[in-house]
Design a protein around this motif. Structure first.
Motif, short mmCIF file in Angstrom:
data_model
loop_
_atom_site.label_atom_id
_atom_site.label_comp_id
_atom_site.label_asym_id
_atom_site.label_seq_id
_atom_site.Cartn_x
_atom_site.Cartn_y
_atom_site.Cartn_z
N ILE A 1 -7.91 1.92 60.62
CA ILE A 1 -6.99 2.49 59.64
C ILE A 1 -7.53 2.22 58.24
CG2 ILE A 1 -4.65 2.40 58.68
CD1 ILE A 1 -3.70 1.58 61.51
N ILE A 2 -7.61 3.27 57.44
CA ILE A 2 -8.08 3.13 56.06
C ILE A 2 -6.87 2.97 55.14
CG2 ILE A 2 -9.30 4.23 54.15
CD1 ILE A 2 -11.00 5.71 56.21
N ALA A 3 -6.90 1.92 54.32
CA ALA A 3 -5.84 1.66 53.34
C ALA A 3 -6.46 1.63 51.94
CB ALA A 3 -5.15 0.34 53.66
N MET A 4 -5.61 1.57 50.95
CA MET A 4 -6.06 1.63 49.56
C MET A 4 -6.17 0.23 48.94
SD MET A 4 -6.34 4.89 49.10
CE MET A 4 -6.50 5.41 50.83
N GLU A 5 -7.13 0.07 48.06
CA GLU A 5 -7.18 -1.14 47.25
C GLU A 5 -5.95 -1.20 46.35
OE1 GLU A 5 -10.90 -1.05 45.17
OE2 GLU A 5 -12.10 -1.15 47.01
N LYS A 6 -5.44 -2.40 46.12
CA LYS A 6 -4.22 -2.67 45.34
C LYS A 6 -2.95 -2.17 46.03
CE LYS A 6 -6.33 -3.17 40.81
NZ LYS A 6 -6.25 -2.83 39.36
N ALA B 1 -3.43 -5.01 56.16
CA ALA B 1 -3.57 -3.64 55.65
C ALA B 1 -3.33 -3.57 54.15
CB ALA B 1 -2.60 -2.72 56.37
N THR B 2 -3.02 -4.69 53.52
CA THR B 2 -2.71 -4.72 52.09
C THR B 2 -3.98 -5.00 51.30
OG1 THR B 2 -0.40 -5.36 52.35
CG2 THR B 2 -1.47 -6.03 50.31
N GLY B 3 -4.26 -4.14 50.33
CA GLY B 3 -5.50 -4.24 49.57
C GLY B 3 -5.42 -5.16 48.36
N GLN B 4 -4.84 -6.34 48.54
CA GLN B 4 -4.76 -7.33 47.47
C GLN B 4 -5.11 -8.70 48.05
OE1 GLN B 4 -1.47 -7.03 44.55
NE2 GLN B 4 -0.58 -5.49 45.91
N GLY C 1 3.31 0.83 43.92
CA GLY C 1 4.30 0.05 43.18
C GLY C 1 3.80 -1.33 42.81
N GLU C 2 3.62 -2.18 43.83
CA GLU C 2 3.13 -3.54 43.59
C GLU C 2 1.73 -3.53 42.99
OE1 GLU C 2 4.92 -6.27 44.12
OE2 GLU C 2 6.61 -5.14 44.92
N GLY C 3 1.00 -2.46 43.19
CA GLY C 3 -0.35 -2.36 42.66
C GLY C 3 -0.41 -2.03 41.19
N GLY C 4 0.75 -1.85 40.55
CA GLY C 4 0.75 -1.62 39.11
C GLY C 4 1.32 -0.30 38.67
N VAL C 5 2.16 0.31 39.51
CA VAL C 5 2.77 1.63 39.22
C VAL C 5 1.65 2.62 38.91
CG1 VAL C 5 4.57 2.87 37.99
CG2 VAL C 5 4.77 0.40 38.27
N ARG C 6 0.86 2.91 39.91
CA ARG C 6 -0.30 3.80 39.78
C ARG C 6 -0.02 5.13 40.48
NH1 ARG C 6 -5.00 1.45 42.30
NH2 ARG C 6 -6.36 2.39 40.75
#
Length: 353
Positions: A91-96, A108-111, A154-159
């Motif tokens: 499964i591919i997930a996003m950074e941040k 799976a969390t990118g942080q 959201g947690e990644g900085g409202v991106r």
């Protein structure tokens, strides 16, 4: 206090809404709990409402966003196993990104800060930068079963996604036969000015996860999926003792009725635009404000300075706000917030900054 955190994007209708309280107490006097071996009326009605107002055909109920995402991971892997593609499990997930704090969802969390101290995390997750379609394309391979992402981090900085980005992700998933999972735990239930954030971008997922505002503060999560994907969960493949229990389902159904019948989402969209304009006004007057971003009532203001001292000073003045990624103030108030309350917070921030 005036609450611009709302239990971290949970209490969309504010605190102690009388309609939700009434639905909760009424159901508590009728039936508290039975096993999910049986159907219950509140759960069935809630599932119908969600299906009729989304892309999905089936709903699985659980107790939290992390559980909903766990269910999504299991369903994505099971779907390909049922098709005979036993090597498709990655499964591919996003950074941040942020998908939860269980061992699978933090994997799976990118942080890195979320994962630190819990190694070894689970194998089978790959990461790419958000808004980078080329890197995603290069990362997708024969073993990829799904891509999971928050439509707005959201947690990644409202991106927010770049124009056309989510449509390109959908196209890549279609071309490779991979599933697209939208984690709408924070963005769902009206937070962005649409019932679900994916509606802004004209892109439908194969699986979607919900929680947080779904019952305005009571513990519930949901995984929604298309019929052809959901059918991979046969009897005994997945379950939850308390998922969709009658009391919580009755409260959740009332939340959704109130949101739809009282024009809460339209109000969110209107005051969200106003709030963003007021934050941009702050940016023009303070060099410490670098950026304002977001959609609806999921807004962020990036600072040159650390955000925590600002949060503490706001608290002392009677305002609850939030900071993510060290220097981004996040504003996620109840969707019923009024312009006058926004003005009061902006005046407070103006003074502090």
């Amino acid at each position: 206090y005036t609450d611009f955190v709302a239990g971290i994007a949970v209490c969309n209708l504010g605190h102690a809404h009388p309609g939700v309280s009434k639905a909760l107490s009424s159901q508590a006097e009728t039936l508290f709990h039975v096993s999910n071996l049986y159907y219950t009326v509140p759960q069935a009605k809630l599932a119908v409402w969600l299906v009729e107002n989304s892309f999905a055909d089936k709903v699985f109920f659980c107790n939290s966003g992390a559980e909903a995402n766990e269910a999504a991971f299991k369903l994505a892997r099971r779907y390909f196993k049922e098709k005979g593609e036993k090597d498709r499990y990655r499964i591919i997930a996003m950074e941040k990104s942020f998908h939860g704090r269980t061992i699978a969802t933090l994997s799976a969390t990118g942080q890195e800060k979320i994962r630190t101290g819990f190694e070894p995390v689970l194998e089978g997750f790959d990461f790419v930068p958000f808004n980078d379609i080329k890197t995603l394309k290069d990362k997708m391979g024969a073993k990829t079963c799904a891509v999971i992402m928050e439509p707005v981090q959201g947690e990644g900085g409202v991106r927010c996604p770049d124009p056309g980005y989510l449509a390109e992700v959908r196209r890549l998933c279609d071309e490779t036969g991979s599933l697209l999972i939208f984690d709408e735990v924070q963005t769902g239930i009206g937070r962005t000015g649409k019932l679900f954030a994916y509606e802004h971008f004209g892109v439908e997922p194969d699986i979607m996860t919900l929680a947080k505002a779904l019952a305005n503060g009571l513990p519930i999560g949901a995984m929604l999926a298309r019929e052809d994907v959901a059918s991979a969960f046969g009897p005994g493949s997945h379950a939850s003792t308390f998922g969709g229990t009658p009391v919580i389902s009755a409260a959740s159904l009332e939340v959704l009725k109130i949101i739809s019948e009282e024009n809460i989402i339209d109000h969110c969209r209107e005051v969200g635009e106003y709030f963003k304009e007021r934050l941009l006004w702050l940016k023009t007057g303070h060099r410490s404000v670098l950026d304002v971003r977001g959609i609806g009532l999921l807004l962020g203001m990036k600072l040159k300075i650390p955000g925590k001292p600002v949060v503490k000073k706001c608290l002392a003045e009677g305002f609850l706000i939030n900071c993510v990624q060290e220097n981004i103030l996040r504003f996620i108030p109840p969707l019923i917030i009024e312009k006058s309350q926004i003005d009061s917070l902006v005046a407070c921030l103006d003074k502090i900054l």
